[in-house]
Design a protein around this motif. Sequence first.
Motif, PDB file in Angstrom:
ATOM      1  N   THR A 115      -2.430   5.786   1.431  1.00 33.96           N
ATOM      2  CA  THR A 115      -1.874   4.487   1.964  1.00 33.96           C
ATOM      3  C   THR A 115      -2.948   3.860   2.953  1.00 33.96           C
ATOM      4  OG1 THR A 115       0.511   4.799   2.190  1.00 33.96           O
ATOM      5  CG2 THR A 115      -0.220   3.121   3.554  1.00 33.96           C
ATOM      6  N   LEU A 138      -5.044  -5.159  -3.392  1.00 29.03           N
ATOM      7  CA  LEU A 138      -3.642  -5.275  -2.773  1.00 29.03           C
ATOM      8  C   LEU A 138      -3.167  -6.477  -3.525  1.00 29.03           C
ATOM      9  CD1 LEU A 138      -3.349  -3.616   0.677  1.00 29.03           C
ATOM     10  CD2 LEU A 138      -2.555  -2.477  -1.706  1.00 29.03           C
ATOM     11  N   LEU A 176      -5.846   2.485   0.709  1.00 29.89           N
ATOM     12  CA  LEU A 176      -5.501   1.142   0.155  1.00 29.89           C
ATOM     13  C   LEU A 176      -5.569   0.113   1.232  1.00 29.89           C
ATOM     14  CD1 LEU A 176      -2.688   2.436  -2.029  1.00 29.89           C
ATOM     15  CD2 LEU A 176      -4.560   1.418  -2.894  1.00 29.89           C
ATOM     16  N   ALA A 180       0.912  -1.028   0.029  1.00 26.55           N
ATOM     17  CA  ALA A 180       0.089   0.068  -0.079  1.00 26.55           C
ATOM     18  C   ALA A 180       0.813   1.391   0.080  1.00 26.55           C
ATOM     19  CB  ALA A 180      -0.916  -0.046   1.188  1.00 26.55           C
TER      20      ALA A 180
END
Length: 329
Positions: free
Chosen positions: A289, A299, A292, A63
Motif C-alpha cells: 500500500t 492509481l 502504491l 492503494a
Amino acid sequence: MQRVFSGIQPTGIPHLGNYLGAIRNWVTLQKDHDCFFCLVDMHTLTMPWTPRALREQTLGSTACLLASGIDPTRLYNQSAVSAHARLGWIFDCVSRLGWLNRMTQFKDKAGKHRENHSAGLYVYPNLMAADILAFHATRVPVGDDQRQHLELANDIAQKFNHDMGVDFFPHIDPLIPPHAARVMSLRDGSKKMSKSDPSAQSRLVLTDTADEIAQKIRRAKTDPDALPSEEAGLEGRPEARNLLTIYAAMTDTTLSDVLASFGGQGFGSFKSALADMLVEKLAPVAHETRQLLKNEDHLLHVLRTGAERARSVSEPIVSEAERLVGFLR
C-alpha cells in the motif's frame, strides 16, 4: 457467471474489520464472478467531508484494495460513472417516503438531530439500489446491517418493473459469507472497530507497520482470567472473544480450534502469537500500500480504466431505464 456489485466508502484507510468483512471476500469472489467493486465517493458526501480529505482517502483506499489483491480492472470510483447518479434520481422518484422512513441506519446516523442532516443521508438507500441495479447485478455481499437496504433495492426494482410494465431489473440475492467475522474495537469489545473512533489504538489499519501491529495487539484490552477451553467460557468477556475471533478469521479456522490451542493460557502468550500472525499476513499488504501511494498517476490510471469498464456495462442499462420512463434519447 453471475454479476456481483459491492462498494466501500473511501472515508479513511480500511481497517481490519473492513478487510475481514468485505475486502478479503471480494478477492475470493472475483475468481468466479463478474465483479464490479466501487469506491462510493458520492455516498461519502452524506456526512461531513472536506474536498482534500476525500481525494486523499479515495487514493488511499484504492492503494489498499489493490495491495489486498483486488483486480485493478474491476475497481473504480462511483462519481466517475454518471449512471449511478442518473438512475439514483429515477429511483428517488420510484421509492416511497414510507419505505425510507423505515430505514434504521438513517435513524442511527442522524440521531436526535435529524433535521440538521442532509437530504442525501435520507435518500442514500435509493442511490445504493441504483449502484447495484445499474449493472443488473444479481448478487451483493452484505452484512446484517445492510440486509434492509437490499430489501429496499428489490422493492424499488419490483415497483419500477410494475409501473413500467416490463421485466427489466432483476432480483438481487444477498451473499453472506458463512463465517463472517464481526471485528470489534481493540479498546472496547462491545463496539465495532471503526475508522471514526478517536483512538488510533482501537483499530488495526492496512497501512500499519509491523511494530504498530504488535504494539496495538500488546495494548489491546483484555481481562485478568486465562483463556477458556470452550466457547461457553467467553460469556461476558467481549474483549477475549474479539481477539480470538480475529485469530480464527485470519487463519481460516474456528473459534473452537483456537480455544483448543490456547485454552488455559494467559493473554501474554496468546497476544504474542496473535501479533506474529497478523504481522505475517498484514505487513506485506501495508508495505505494498505504501509503495502504491508513491505513484498517484498509477492509481488514477487504475480508477479511470475501471470506470471505462463500468461505463461500458452500466450505460446501456441506465439508458434503457431512461427510455422506459419516457426520457427523450
